[in-house]
Design a protein around this motif. Structure first.
Motif, PDB file in Angstrom:
ATOM      1  N   THR A  85     -15.844  -6.652  -1.174  1.00 31.70           N
ATOM      2  CA  THR A  85     -14.592  -7.037  -1.077  1.00 31.70           C
ATOM      3  C   THR A  85     -14.244  -8.415  -1.010  1.00 31.70           C
ATOM      4  O   THR A  85     -14.939  -9.297  -0.364  1.00 31.70           O
TER       5      THR A  85
ATOM      6  N   ILE B  50     -11.203  -1.935   6.382  1.00 30.84           N
ATOM      7  CA  ILE B  50     -11.962  -1.158   5.338  1.00 30.84           C
ATOM      8  C   ILE B  50     -12.604  -0.421   6.184  1.00 30.84           C
ATOM      9  O   ILE B  50     -12.796   0.787   5.589  1.00 30.84           O
TER      10      ILE B  50
ATOM     11  N   ILE C  39      -6.589  -0.351  -0.085  1.00 30.38           N
ATOM     12  CA  ILE C  39      -6.951  -0.201   1.243  1.00 30.38           C
ATOM     13  C   ILE C  39      -5.875  -0.713   2.218  1.00 30.38           C
ATOM     14  O   ILE C  39      -5.697  -2.039   1.989  1.00 30.38           O
TER      15      ILE C  39
ATOM     16  N   ALA D  65     -11.912  -5.178  -4.675  1.00 33.58           N
ATOM     17  CA  ALA D  65     -12.994  -4.276  -4.190  1.00 33.58           C
ATOM     18  C   ALA D  65     -13.939  -3.933  -5.376  1.00 33.58           C
ATOM     19  O   ALA D  65     -13.271  -3.562  -6.365  1.00 33.58           O
TER      20      ALA D  65
END
Length: 475
Positions: A344, A359, A271, A317
């Protein structure tokens, strides 16, 4: 578990304790069986704070903790309090607040723990009944036996031991929360409503772990958390998989492709915008971590870099839940929509708000086939780095060394304690010490949770010494 009298005294080479400090540790030893009995009584109360469970058990647990606080004979005021949740009229679960002002200009210490517990889950996975405390090989098994009713007992037993030796001059506030396992929803309002009673020079949060059963830890780094529900929708209604499958994307297909974008091929988080912290970490062997995590033979670890940096200083995550038909209920149907829970952990140094923004950008940018994305039930908790340079941390580590017979290790933990950010905001001048009674074998939140009783005894001794020595200081 009963320790020998010699075992209650420090084993650290060269440790020189005052007569008062030796008497405090002896009092810890003498009162330890009582402390274990008190812990067992608390474990028998199924104080799950989640909405679907009986709140009467949480109230009963609060009353039991309040009675223990009253029984120390130290506090001037003990009460059970409930605070509103955010800006609503709904009240959070009951917490215990006990206070005693400082004498002769001595500092004040706030002692925190929580008396609520996680749900017990599938009872068939427990080797012993979850709410019948059972001693096996020096460990007390039961839900909440460690997280965090042992933390409650560590505070109570340390105060008892101190009071048996000297009249405490250090100021004491005991705050035993009732909904930590349900997101500490009323925590911020509780701090606001009781700010004067809770204000302290040092805050001891007894909700962490130790390096091992023989080596104590002072937790100096905590990852934050961002958790949210993600609903992914591709169709207005379900359809026969044989009639449209192969041309129409179903929600499970979209979910699978979206989920795969969360990680690189090596398992590290992909991410963009989630950061890493530059932390010095102790070495830990792969064999140790594999054994601790019960990793199956042939299964590889994920991520890159030192193992503890992956756990303490980098994001992670995890998909912790999926709403979809079960295999027995599966039909030849293309699902129009499904939902999953994304949890997360974020590294120290990044705010939870910034991490959530990253995110959300990732999820929307990577939604396959133009799938619609909806987010809800968003929980944010900031990470935390402890300033270990103050007298509180110095005295805490010295007390740990003297009570454990081993020098304390400064550690991080991969988990989160989001309410610490609220403590920092409400009491910016306080030194915050994150301690605990857990160890690598505790299995908190899991079936067969247990508390190592030797760790509990040493943790009580360390806290009792910290309180005694804090009473020697003039602010």
């Amino acid at each position: 578990m009963t320790a020998s009298p010699a075992d209650s005294l420090p084993a650290r080479p060269g440790a020189e304790l005052s007569e008062r400090d030796r008497a405090v540790l002896a009092a810890v030893h003498a009162g330890f069986d009582r402390a274990v009995d008190d812990l067992k009584a608390l474990v028998r109360i199924p104080s799950v704070s989640w909405d679907a469970y009986d709140a009467a058990h949480v109230q009963a647990s609060a009353e039991a903790v309040a009675a223990l606080a009253e029984g120390t004979g130290v506090f001037e005021r003990v009460s059970i309090e409930r605070a509103p949740i955010g800006d609503t009229d709904e009240l959070g679960q009951p917490a215990v607040l006990a206070t005693r002002p400082a004498r002769a200009g001595r500092p004040s210490i706030l002692l925190y723990a929580h008396h609520d517990v996680q749900p017990w889950g599938d009872e068939a996975l427990w080797r012993t009944p979850p709410f019948e405390p059972t001693e096996i090989d020096g460990r007390l098994h039961g839900r909440g036996a460690s997280d965090d009713k042992a933390g409650v007992i560590a505070h109570i037993a340390a105060i008892r031991a101190l009071a048996e030796v000297v009249e405490p001059e250090v100021g004491l506030a005991l705050f035993i929360e009732g909904e930590e396992e349900h997101g500490s929803r009323s925590f911020q309002r509780f701090l606001e409503q009781h700010a004067e009673a809770l204000e302290a020079d040092v805050i001891v949060v007894a909700d962490s772990d130790n390096w091992s059963t023989e080596v104590p830890s002072l937790t100096v780094a905590l990852r934050g958390n961002v958790a949210l529900n993600v609903r992914i929708t591709t169709l207005g209604h379900a359809s026969h998989s044989g009639m449209v499958g192969g041309a129409v994307p179903d929600a499970m297909m979209a979910f699978s492709k979206l989920a795969a974008t969360l990680w690189h091929d090596d398992g590290s988080v992909a991410i963009e915008g989630l950061t890493e912290a530059d932390l010095d970490v102790p070495e830990q062997s792969e064999e140790h971590l594999r054994a601790e995590a019960a990793l199956l033979d042939g299964v590889q670890l994920v991520g890159t870099g030192p193992l503890l940096a992956r756990l303490w200083a980098k994001p992670s995550a995890t998909i912790t839940g999926v709403d979809a038909p079960s295999v027995p209920d599966a039909s030849n149907t293309i699902l129009p929509t499904m939902r999953f829970r994304l949890s997360t952990r974020i590294a120290p140094g990044q705010s939870a708000a910034d991490a959530f923004a990253a995110i959300e950008r990732h999820l929307r940018a990577h939604a396959p086939f133009g799938a619609h994305i909806e987010l809800d039930s968003i929980d944010l908790g900031d990470p935390f780095l402890v300033d270990a340079s103050g007298w509180g941390a110095t005295e805490a580590k010295r007390a740990m060394a003297d009570a454990w017979g081993a020098e304390a290790v400064e550690t991080g933990i991969g988990g989160s304690i989001p309410f610490i950010a609220d403590l920092v905001a409400q009491f910016p001048g306080a030194q915050i010490l994150v301690t605990g009674v857990e160890d690598p074998g505790t299995m908190a939140h899991s079936p067969n949770e247990s508390q190592h009783l030797g760790v509990l005894r040493r943790a009580i001794g360390a806290e009792a010494l910290l309180l005694a020595r804090a009473g020697d200081r003039a602010e």
